[in-house]
Design a protein around this motif. Structure first.
Motif, PDB file in Angstrom:
ATOM      1  N   MET A   1      63.044  88.978 112.185  1.00  0.00           N
ATOM      2  CA  MET A   1      62.687  89.222 110.782  1.00  0.00           C
ATOM      3  C   MET A   1      62.192  90.657 110.613  1.00  0.00           C
ATOM      4  N   ARG A   2      62.648  91.317 109.566  1.00  0.00           N
ATOM      5  CA  ARG A   2      62.266  92.701 109.327  1.00  0.00           C
ATOM      6  C   ARG A   2      60.763  92.813 109.043  1.00  0.00           C
TER       7      ARG A   2
ATOM      8  N   VAL B   1      55.608  91.191 106.263  1.00  0.00           N
ATOM      9  CA  VAL B   1      54.432  91.578 105.471  1.00  0.00           C
ATOM     10  C   VAL B   1      54.433  90.843 104.135  1.00  0.00           C
ATOM     11  N   PHE B   2      55.589  90.810 103.471  1.00  0.00           N
ATOM     12  CA  PHE B   2      55.658  90.175 102.156  1.00  0.00           C
ATOM     13  C   PHE B   2      55.402  88.671 102.242  1.00  0.00           C
TER      14      PHE B   2
END
Length: 285
Positions: free
Chosen positions: A1-2, A7-8
């Motif tokens: 996952m990026r 973070v989001f």
């Protein structure tokens, strides 16, 4: 996952959990957490996303942190002082707000990048967006805090609604406008050239149109659907009742205007980045 997605999603879960616990327990001590999480989630996510894009080693985590916090705080403080001194209700109010807020963000960007030894337009876009999102985060926390207070007491629902709306609009607001200005500033090697001044005036105009879109939408709605008796009440200083159809027309015009302003800014940003790529390609090695 990026990283930006982590973070989001992580921030969104924590914010939603905080809202739920605050609503369940009516614990006012949790309100600052709701305000901060909701106001900073989208700006921080976009800054993390921008950091992961194609950038030079000049844009370090430390520099982005300073641009977000120092630039954001200096921008908010400067705008608050200047607006309290210079602005009063008038036809020019929105134009002055645009000039002041874009001006203080430009000054903050120039301050936090004053020691940069290399300036590429792409880095200017990233750092400009970072300053803009920092400004947006601190400004949104103030709007969210004020939304908490109503005539009927504290309203968690109104606070959450304000944070959601400002979060949705954040990517096409302060961050986008200062990204454009940052790219043009760095293309001019950090100097206030005529091109930079014109760009500053242009993004200030977009800012002013964005802020005044509600008033513009009201005027357009009245021109298109207004009745004689409504204009007569307005002439004597009274607020007329509006029909359900007029409310729908107002909403449509308001959102259509915001979308058009956003598209103009996005196209402008694309042109700044495209010009930077072309300059890089033709520059002799």
């Amino acid at each position: 996952m990026r990283p930006w997605l982590r973070v989001f999603l992580g921030g969104l879960v924590l914010w939603a959990a905080t809202v739920a616990v605050t609503a369940w327990t009516a614990n006012s001590n949790l309100v600052p957490t709701v305000v901060l999480f909701g106001s900073f989630l989208i700006p921080v996510t976009f800054v993390v996303w921008a950091h992961g894009r194609d950038r030079s080693p000049v844009v370090t985590v430390e520099l982005q942190f300073r641009a977000f916090v120092v630039g954001g705080v200096l921008g908010v403080l400067g705008a608050s002082l200047l607006e309290s001194w210079l602005i009063s209700p008038s036809l020019l109010m929105y134009a002055l707000v645009g000039l002041i807020e874009e001006g203080v963000k430009l000054a903050a960007l120039m301050y936090v990048t004053r020691h940069a030894v290399r300036r590429s337009p792409k880095d200017g876009v990233v750092l400009g967006a970072t300053v803009g999102f920092g400004f947006a985060a601190f400004e949104s926390s103030g709007y969210a805090f004020n939304a908490l207070f109503t005539a009927d007491g504290l309203s968690l629902a109104q606070l959450v609604e304000t944070e959601i709306l400002r979060g949705i609009l954040a990517p096409v607001g302060h961050g986008l406008w200062t990204a454009i200005l940052g790219g043009v500033l760095f293309a001019a090697h950090g100097r206030l050239t005529g091109h930079v001044v014109w760009c500053y005036l242009g993004v200030s105009l977009l800012h002013a149109l964005w802020d005044s879109m509600s008033a513009i939408a009201i005027a357009i709605t009245l021109v298109l659907t207004g009745r004689a008796w409504q204009f007569e009440l307005l002439r004597i200083g009274r607020v007329p009742h509006v029909s359900e159809w007029q409310v729908h027309v107002y909403t449509l015009v308001n959102w259509a205007g915001l979308i058009v302003i956003s598209l103009v800014a996005l196209v402008w940003l694309w042109r700044v980045l495209h010009a930077a790529r072309r300059e890089t390609e033709i520059r002799p090695q």
